[in-house]
Motif scaffolding. Structure first.
Motif, PDB file in Angstrom:
ATOM      1  N   UNK A 545       0.855  -1.223  -0.057  1.00 15.42           N
ATOM      2  CA  UNK A 545       0.078  -0.040  -0.030  1.00 15.42           C
ATOM      3  C   UNK A 545       0.901   1.345  -0.045  1.00 15.42           C
ATOM      4  N   UNK A 546       0.669   2.172  -0.910  1.00 16.56           N
ATOM      5  CA  UNK A 546       1.219   3.590  -1.096  1.00 16.56           C
ATOM      6  C   UNK A 546       0.993   4.486  -0.199  1.00 16.56           C
ATOM      7  N   UNK A 547       1.198   4.427   1.024  1.00 15.85           N
ATOM      8  CA  UNK A 547       0.677   5.309   2.256  1.00 15.85           C
ATOM      9  C   UNK A 547       1.802   5.600   3.415  1.00 15.85           C
ATOM     10  N   UNK A 548       1.735   6.512   4.142  1.00 15.30           N
ATOM     11  CA  UNK A 548       2.742   6.847   5.104  1.00 15.30           C
ATOM     12  C   UNK A 548       2.413   6.127   6.346  1.00 15.30           C
ATOM     13  N   UNK A 571      -2.416 -14.027   6.254  1.00 14.76           N
ATOM     14  CA  UNK A 571      -3.151 -13.184   7.037  1.00 14.76           C
ATOM     15  C   UNK A 571      -3.171 -11.796   6.124  1.00 14.76           C
ATOM     16  N   UNK A 572      -2.466 -11.682   4.962  1.00 15.30           N
ATOM     17  CA  UNK A 572      -2.310 -10.375   4.348  1.00 15.30           C
ATOM     18  C   UNK A 572      -1.906  -9.355   5.324  1.00 15.30           C
ATOM     19  N   UNK A 573      -0.834  -9.757   6.130  1.00 12.85           N
ATOM     20  CA  UNK A 573      -0.609  -8.503   7.163  1.00 12.85           C
ATOM     21  C   UNK A 573       0.173  -7.051   6.619  1.00 12.85           C
ATOM     22  N   UNK A 574       0.849  -7.487   5.183  1.00 15.69           N
ATOM     23  CA  UNK A 574       1.589  -6.193   4.370  1.00 15.69           C
ATOM     24  C   UNK A 574       0.347  -5.552   3.966  1.00 15.69           C
ATOM     25  N   UNK A 575      -0.918  -5.952   3.730  1.00 17.33           N
ATOM     26  CA  UNK A 575      -1.836  -5.147   3.155  1.00 17.33           C
ATOM     27  C   UNK A 575      -2.768  -4.583   4.220  1.00 17.33           C
ATOM     28  N   UNK A 576      -2.569  -4.595   5.501  1.00 21.30           N
ATOM     29  CA  UNK A 576      -3.539  -3.961   6.480  1.00 21.30           C
ATOM     30  C   UNK A 576      -2.818  -2.879   6.977  1.00 21.30           C
ATOM     31  N   UNK A 577      -3.506  -1.690   6.896  1.00 21.77           N
ATOM     32  CA  UNK A 577      -2.960  -0.229   7.097  1.00 21.77           C
ATOM     33  C   UNK A 577      -3.367  -0.113   8.670  1.00 21.77           C
TER      34      UNK A 577
END
Length: 607
Positions: A545-548, A571-577
């Protein structure tokens, strides 16, 4: 004048395919030739010229090109003697046709082979080239393999007969020497040896034909079985085609379902604004509930702090109960005494009233002189009666007051007892919670699955030799938060379902772990099968995700790459903001349209 006649076909016998035919000869600084190139025909070629014009030099050049030694040509003692006088080198180049079924390595050399032999004062090199003139080989073994393939024997006079050999052959008067020079005896011996080998081969073939008949029968049986297997193979192929058709039918069905679900999704998208409005309207309620939750947490903290005060209050109340009970007993004794005294007073009043009545009767009978004395006695008795009545009223009021006080004390004692029971219950619950928290602090494993995990780990230890690789788990005990417990509620909401799980490397280990779970009475254990040999996943930047704001994966740390891989794949932990509050989370989820975003969680765990 003289002439040479020779065939451009190399070897013995006719060459039907044309392979091995000499098509070109080129000489450079060789013997008397400075530069000579001859194109040869396919069959018989005649070379004519005066004596000393270099006819025999061409034949000698062919011998040299095909690997003959200098002495074998009978024209020089060493190869450097072939170099033309005044030159530093000599070169012989022979081109052979290489087409047809007898071609020599056509995939390497192509349609023609060029043999180049270069002679200097000190060395001599032979190079084999392909049809394009590219160098292919330079070892003598390759040349020997070539001349053996085309059956070229330059030292055999039947192949190349020089002037000296011709002169010796023609002027020899001994027929035996002439026959010996033709080497026909060697050919005859070779043919006889071949004939003997053919006879032996025929006998062996007959013997093998006799022994091969059972094999032929078995072969026919095998061929019949093969035909049956081919039929089975056809059936299998039909089955595969039917399976493919079935799979495609499933695809069409899934496609239809996808279209239906797409229509539903479109309808649901139309409902998103209304749902968002409802969410916004419920947000204030959620905030009030969150405040209430925080107050309750504060009250629990206050209750924990008041535990000692409750214990002290309990002791004081128990002491008050003891004093109230003692006072109750004293009041009951006093009540009994007062009641007895009142009864005595009532009896005395009744006696006094009887005495008054008697005196009044005597008054009628007595004289006037005694009236004053009797009146005085009556007044005295009346005063005593009034005093007794006042005392009786006071005693009744005191009795009523004591009864009311006793009732209040009983109610207070009952209320205090109920309060003590409530405080004891809360105290037990708080102690249990404190004990559980202390246990989780001392043993990180029990925080994910409770005491059952300890039993499960002991069972795994007992059966560790049966596992291909030791199971990893619970996952929560293998990860830590990077920035303390700041994001703990959000992370627990995001991947909490995976924290109690165990990881194994294959299905067999999963069955073993399930058996250990049953042995430890750990029902519904979540088991994940994952390849332990895979290295830690390297996630490219364009897939994140492109976010700060941080992600669940960025706030977690683990020394085990398999744990990180499972959190990413399962768990898709890299896509949970993760965000600070609800407003920021709503903007990230619905307004900023961030790619590769799956879920957004606030600091307090709200999704």
């Amino acid at each position: 004048m003289g002439d040479y006649r020779f065939s451009s076909e190399s070897g013995y016998g006719p060459q039907r395919s044309g392979a091995g035919t000499i098509t070109r000869v080129r000489l450079e600084n060789f013997m008397c030739h400075s530069s000579l190139q001859i194109e040869l025909g396919e069959w018989v070629n005649f070379i004519t010229g005066q004596n000393g014009s270099g006819k025999s030099a061409i034949l000698t050049a062919l011998c040299i090109a095909f690997g003959c030694r200098a002495k074998g040509t009978q024209r020089a003692a060493t190869l450097k003697d072939f170099i033309k006088t005044g030159c530093s080198y000599a070169m012989v180049e022979v081109e052979l046709k290489n087409r047809g079924e007898d071609a020599f390595k056509p995939e390497i050399f192509g349609d023609s082979i060029i043999i180049e032999r270069r002679i200097t004062e000190s060395t001599s090199t032979t190079v084999l080239k392909d049809h394009q003139g590219k160098r292919v080989a330079s070892r003598k073994q390759e040349l020997l393999e070539l001349i053996d393939h085309f059956n070229i024997d330059v030292e055999n006079p039947c192949v190349i007969m020089s002037q000296d050999k011709s002169r010796e052959f023609l002027h020899s008067g001994n027929d035996k020497d002439k026959f010996k020079a033709t080497l026909l005896q060697q050919v005859n011996d070779l043919l006889q040896s071949i004939y003997n080998h053919l006879n032996k081969g025929d006998a062996l073939v007959l013997e093998l034909e006799a022994t091969i008949k059972p094999t032929e029968k078995e072969l026919s049986e095998l061929q019949r079985k093969i035909r049956n297997m081919e039929h089975v193979e056809e059936i299998t192929q039909d089955l595969q085609r039917l399976k493919k058709k079935l799979a495609w039918s499933w695809v069409y069905d899934v496609d239809r379902q996808l279209k239906e679900q797409t229509l539903k999704i479109e309808k649901l998208k139309d409902r998103i604004p209304r749902c968002q409005a409802k969410i916004d309207s419920r947000h204030s309620i959620l905030e009030s509930l969150r405040d209430c939750f925080m107050k309750k947490k504060a009250e629990i903290a206050v209750m924990v702090e008041k535990t000692s005060e409750v214990r002290r209050r309990k002791d004081e109340l128990q002491q008050s109960i003891s004093l109230a009970t003692k006072e109750k007993l004293e009041l009951e004794g006093e009540l009994v005494r007062n009641t007895s005294y009142m009864q005595k007073m009532v009896n005395r009043v009744k006696g006094l009233e009887q005495q008054v009545h008697d005196i009044q009767e005597q008054h009628v009978r007595n004289t006037q002189a005694e009236e004053s004395e009797i009146e005085a006695k009556l007044k005295e008795l009346q005063c005593e009666i009034d005093a007794a009545n006042i005392t009786l009223s006071r005693m009744k009021e005191e009795d009523s007051a004591l009864s009311e006080k006793l009732s209040k004390e009983k109610n207070e004692i009952r209320r205090i007892s109920d309060e003590i029971e409530d405080y004891d219950k809360k105290c037990r619950e708080i102690r249990s919670e404190i004990r559980e928290l202390q246990q989780h602090q001392t043993n990180k494993v029990t925080a994910f699955g409770g005491d059952r995990v300890i039993s499960l780990l002991r069972a795994i230890e007992r059966h560790h030799h049966k596992f291909k690789s030791p199971p990893i788990g619970p996952i929560g005990s293998h990860v830590t938060l990077v920035n303390g417990d700041t994001w703990a509620p959000a992370v627990e909401q995001a991947i909490g379902r995976l924290l109690n799980a165990f990881i194994v490397t294959d299905h067999k280990d999963a069955l073993l772990l399930r058996g250990c779970a049953r042995e430890a009475n750990y029902n519904h254990l979540q088991i994940i099968i994952y390849d332990f040999s895979r290295p830690r996943l390297s996630l490219p930047h364009h897939m994140l995700p492109h976010t700060k704001h941080p992600t669940t994966l960025s706030v977690l740390q683990s020394d085990n790459p398999t744990v990180i891989n499972v959190l990413v794949d399962m768990g898709s932990a890299e896509r949970q903001v993760l965000v600070r509050d609800y407003d920021v989370g709503k903007a990230v989820a619905f307004e900023q349209r961030i790619s590769n975003l799956k879920e957004v969680y606030t600091l307090d765990g709200h999704k």
